[in-house]
Design an enzyme around this catalytic site. Structure first.
Site, PDB file in Angstrom:
ATOM      1  N   CYS A   1       1.452  -5.573  15.261  1.00 10.57           N
ATOM      2  CA  CYS A   1       1.419  -5.074  13.874  1.00 10.57           C
ATOM      3  C   CYS A   1       0.910  -6.159  12.935  1.00 10.57           C
ATOM      4  O   CYS A   1       1.393  -7.295  12.966  1.00 10.57           O
ATOM      5  CB  CYS A   1       2.822  -4.630  13.460  1.00 10.57           C
ATOM      6  SG  CYS A   1       2.939  -4.194  11.719  1.00 10.57           S
TER       7      CYS A   1
ATOM      8  N   CYS B   1       1.028   4.415   8.913  1.00  8.66           N
ATOM      9  CA  CYS B   1       0.181   3.562   8.081  1.00  8.66           C
ATOM     10  C   CYS B   1       0.759   2.172   7.927  1.00  8.66           C
ATOM     11  O   CYS B   1       0.351   1.419   7.078  1.00  8.66           O
ATOM     12  CB  CYS B   1      -0.085   4.212   6.748  1.00  8.66           C
ATOM     13  SG  CYS B   1       1.362   4.735   5.886  1.00  8.66           S
TER      14      CYS B   1
ATOM     15  N   GLU C   1       0.808  -1.205   0.000  1.00  9.35           N
ATOM     16  CA  GLU C   1       0.000   0.000   0.000  1.00  9.35           C
ATOM     17  C   GLU C   1       0.839   1.251   0.000  1.00  9.35           C
ATOM     18  O   GLU C   1       1.965   1.268   0.481  1.00  9.35           O
ATOM     19  CB  GLU C   1      -0.900   0.018   1.236  1.00  9.35           C
ATOM     20  CG  GLU C   1      -2.044  -0.927   1.070  1.00  9.35           C
ATOM     21  CD  GLU C   1      -2.955  -0.931   2.259  1.00  9.35           C
ATOM     22  OE1 GLU C   1      -2.655  -0.241   3.246  1.00  9.35           O
ATOM     23  OE2 GLU C   1      -3.975  -1.622   2.168  1.00  9.35           O
TER      24      GLU C   1
ATOM     25  N   CYS D   1       7.026  -8.228   6.033  1.00 14.85           N
ATOM     26  CA  CYS D   1       8.076  -7.611   6.850  1.00 14.85           C
ATOM     27  C   CYS D   1       9.007  -8.676   7.390  1.00 14.85           C
ATOM     28  O   CYS D   1       8.608  -9.808   7.626  1.00 14.85           O
ATOM     29  CB  CYS D   1       7.462  -6.816   8.004  1.00 14.85           C
ATOM     30  SG  CYS D   1       8.702  -5.931   8.966  1.00 14.85           S
TER      31      CYS D   1
ATOM     32  N   CYS E   1       2.966   8.056   2.307  1.00 12.96           N
ATOM     33  CA  CYS E   1       3.468   6.959   3.131  1.00 12.96           C
ATOM     34  C   CYS E   1       3.841   5.810   2.186  1.00 12.96           C
ATOM     35  O   CYS E   1       2.988   5.273   1.491  1.00 12.96           O
ATOM     36  CB  CYS E   1       2.362   6.554   4.100  1.00 12.96           C
ATOM     37  SG  CYS E   1       2.792   5.171   5.139  1.00 12.96           S
TER      38      CYS E   1
ATOM     39  N   CYS F   1       6.597  -7.758  14.961  1.00 14.78           N
ATOM     40  CA  CYS F   1       6.086  -6.988  16.099  1.00 14.78           C
ATOM     41  C   CYS F   1       4.681  -7.484  16.429  1.00 14.78           C
ATOM     42  O   CYS F   1       3.863  -7.680  15.521  1.00 14.78           O
ATOM     43  CB  CYS F   1       6.105  -5.503  15.774  1.00 14.78           C
ATOM     44  SG  CYS F   1       7.768  -4.941  15.356  1.00 14.78           S
TER      45      CYS F   1
HETATM   46  N1  SAH Z   1       8.745  -1.147   9.989  1.00 20.78           N
HETATM   47  C1  SAH Z   1       8.912   0.207  10.297  1.00 20.78           C
HETATM   48  C2  SAH Z   1       8.026   1.147   9.501  1.00 20.78           C
HETATM   49  C3  SAH Z   1       6.638   0.707   9.183  1.00 20.78           C
HETATM   50  S1  SAH Z   1       5.499   0.619  10.496  1.00 20.78           S
HETATM   51  C4  SAH Z   1       8.722   0.426  11.789  1.00 20.78           C
HETATM   52  O1  SAH Z   1       8.284  -0.497  12.464  1.00 20.78           O
HETATM   53  O2  SAH Z   1       9.049   1.502  12.247  1.00 20.78           O
HETATM   54  C5  SAH Z   1       5.093   2.313  10.820  1.00 20.78           C
HETATM   55  C6  SAH Z   1       4.619   2.542  12.261  1.00 20.78           C
HETATM   56  O3  SAH Z   1       3.308   1.984  12.462  1.00 20.78           O
HETATM   57  C7  SAH Z   1       5.534   1.905  13.300  1.00 20.78           C
HETATM   58  O4  SAH Z   1       5.789   2.793  14.361  1.00 20.78           O
HETATM   59  C8  SAH Z   1       4.685   0.746  13.765  1.00 20.78           C
HETATM   60  O5  SAH Z   1       5.089   0.328  15.021  1.00 20.78           O
HETATM   61  C9  SAH Z   1       3.291   1.330  13.724  1.00 20.78           C
HETATM   62  N2  SAH Z   1       2.232   0.316  13.745  1.00 20.78           N
HETATM   63  C10 SAH Z   1       2.240  -0.912  13.234  1.00 20.78           C
HETATM   64  N3  SAH Z   1       1.067  -1.550  13.472  1.00 20.78           N
HETATM   65  C11 SAH Z   1       0.285  -0.687  14.132  1.00 20.78           C
HETATM   66  C12 SAH Z   1      -1.054  -0.752  14.649  1.00 20.78           C
HETATM   67  N4  SAH Z   1      -1.801  -1.815  14.480  1.00 20.78           N
HETATM   68  N5  SAH Z   1      -1.550   0.343  15.271  1.00 20.78           N
HETATM   69  C13 SAH Z   1      -0.788   1.465  15.402  1.00 20.78           C
HETATM   70  N6  SAH Z   1       0.470   1.581  14.932  1.00 20.78           N
HETATM   71  C14 SAH Z   1       1.017   0.523  14.331  1.00 20.78           C
HETATM   72 FE1  SF4 Z   2       7.581  -4.781  10.560  1.00 21.11          FE
HETATM   73 FE2  SF4 Z   2       5.277  -3.993  11.571  1.00 21.11          FE
HETATM   74 FE3  SF4 Z   2       7.365  -4.328  13.167  1.00 21.11          FE
HETATM   75 FE4  SF4 Z   2       7.344  -2.257  11.437  1.00 21.11          FE
HETATM   76  S1  SF4 Z   2       5.948  -2.558  13.157  1.00 21.11           S
HETATM   77  S2  SF4 Z   2       9.035  -3.687  11.856  1.00 21.11           S
HETATM   78  S3  SF4 Z   2       6.226  -3.183   9.713  1.00 21.11           S
HETATM   79  S4  SF4 Z   2       6.343  -5.941  11.998  1.00 21.11           S
END
Ligand code: SAH
Ligand code: SF4
Length: 410
Positions: free
Chosen positions: A156, A385, A129, A149, A142, A153
């Site tokens: 996520c 996002c 996206e 990935c 974005c 996490c």
């Molecule tokens: N992988 C990178 C960038 C993409 S994620 C990272 O983790 O920084 C972008 C942001 O969205 C990150 O801070 C991530 O922790 C947050 N994020 C992921 N899933 C989410 C969710 N379900 N609700 C709110 N923020 C979320």
């Molecule tokens: Fe990957 Fe989601 Fe963790 Fe960012 S927050 S590093 S996109 S698993």
């Protein structure tokens, strides 16, 4: 075949839980797109098309201008090049953008594109996206860096997916180019002589889409260097923010080789909790992460690191956490973005209550961080996002609010 879990050594299990290997490689099409080529690669492409070396520099400059200032979507419109050269190029290359499989436009102007990228197996493409978030003083795009990935996490949605493959530099630049196409953004700067050119809609980039940009380092670096080029797309590094979950060795590398703004997904103030939320913490614990942040080049009050903190009810949102957060970041020029957790089907967390977010943000605000929730309600809650995932789903009000606010990384 992989060994059964019980037969694996604990360190294998830890590694497996933290990082995944890509399942697929990128297979270049027979006719590659020039979008995203560096100047050196373009020069080489021109050589292949029969342009003598002494002319290559000038031709590269012309094509660069056509592609990234005028937004040329085919060779025919590159009228600064001879007809013969255009034909030679068209026989070998395209200027194709990534394919848009679906587009959603919200009432507030937010746009989300589902982008279909080729898979290693013909006929089995992958989707990522790209989202455009308009604000009064800027428009933020974005951008995704990987299909799936590398990391897991726990809050996520992308983290539940396998890492399918890394995007190429061309696919990263392609997202910016196609956003400008879709927003009719090329025409804006092409003002008639004497008139002030209009401001471009896409003025800022956040690498906060799908994927961990620092685990696709070279493509992200090379793509962003095309995006930041002052004779082309011209989105300065000051307006590009790269978000990482904390790939410590590559933070220093990003400082040296990319030079964009940095956002760090912190989300917890103790190693114990961060090990669970962001499992990469087991490899690069908080102390090392914060040390890498302190050493990030060029930090000042005008150039701060953004720390992202997702608000998870009863997990990381106590007022003691807020105070610890402020203590932890002491001495680092920082902004703190509180992100309301965006639930997804199967997620085990809940978003913190609004009152709790406000109390948490009050502590952060009183410590001198002019970022989180202030009036009007929700205006300054920042979100990302990375959590977006569905093509068919309409953008929810929360998602839109979070996205709008996310655009404020500087
Ligand atoms: N992988 C990178 C960038 C993409 S994620 C990272 O983790 O920084 C972008 C942001 O969205 C990150 O801070 C991530 O922790 C947050 N994020 C992921 N899933 C989410 C969710 N379900 N609700 C709110 N923020 C979320
Ligand atoms: Fe990957 Fe989601 Fe963790 Fe960012 S927050 S590093 S996109 S698993």
């Amino acid at each position: 075949m992989t060994a059964p879990l019980a037969a694996q050594k604990p360190e294998d299990l830890t590694a497996a839980a933290i990082e995944k290997r890509p399942l697929e490689r990128y297979v270049a099409p027979a006719k590659p797109s020039l979008v995203g080529f560096s100047r050196a690669e373009l020069g080489q492409a021109l050589g292949e098309a029969g342009v003598p070396e002494r002319q290559q520099r000038m031709r590269v400059q012309q094509i660069w201008h056509c592609l990234y200032v005028r937004g040329a979507a085919d060779f025919d419109t590159m009228t600064t090049l001879s007809k013969e050269l255009r034909a030679e190029l068209a026989a070998r290359f395209t200027v194709a953008r990534p394919e848009v499989a679906a587009e959603q436009i919200s009432v507030d102007g937010t746009r989300k594109w589902l982008i279909r990228l080729p898979g290693e197996v013909a006929g089995q493409p992958h989707d990522v996206e790209c989202v455009y978030i308009p604000e009064t003083d800027r428009g933020t795009l974005c951008v995704s860096s990987q299909v799936g990935c590398t990391l897991n996490c726990s809050f996520c949605h992308t983290g539940t997916q396998r890492l399918v493959r890394n995007l190429t530099a061309g696919e990263i630049v392609g997202q910016v180019v196609l956003a400008r196409d879709r927003l009719s953004d090329w025409q804006r700067a092409a003002a008639p002589a004497g008139a002030e050119p209009e401001k471009r809609l896409v003025s800022n980039i956040v690498m906060m889409g799908m994927g961990e940009p620092l685990y696709n380092f070279e493509a992200v670096r090379d793509g962003l260097s095309v995006v930041a080029d002052g004779d082309g797309l011209s989105i300065s590094k000051r307006r590009i923010t790269l978000s990482t979950s904390g790939v410590v060795p590559n933070i220093a590398r990003a400082g040296a080789e990319i030079g964009s703004m940095l956002a760090v997904s912190l989300h917890a103030v103790t190693d114990e909790l961060r090990d669970v939320l962001v499992p990469l913490n087991r490899k690069y614990p908080l102390r090392e992460l914060l040390e890498a942040c302190r050493n990030y080049p060029g930090l000042s009050n005008a150039r701060r690191i953004t720390f992202e903190y997702v608000m998870l009810k009863g997990v990381n949102d106590s007022l003691a956490d807020a105070r610890a957060l402020v203590r932890l970041l002491k001495g680092i020029p920082a902004k703190i973005n509180l992100i309301p957790f965006n639930p997804w089907p199967g997620s085990t967390y809940e978003c913190s209550d609004w009152d709790q977010i406000e109390k948490f943000s009050e502590i952060v605000f009183n410590a001198g961080y002019a970022s989180p929730v202030r009036t009007p309600r929700g205006r300054d809650i920042l979100a990302a996002c990375g959590q977006l995932k569905s093509a068919t789903e309409k953008l929810s009000a929360r998602e839109r609010m979070a996205l709008r606010a996310m655009a404020m990384t500087d």
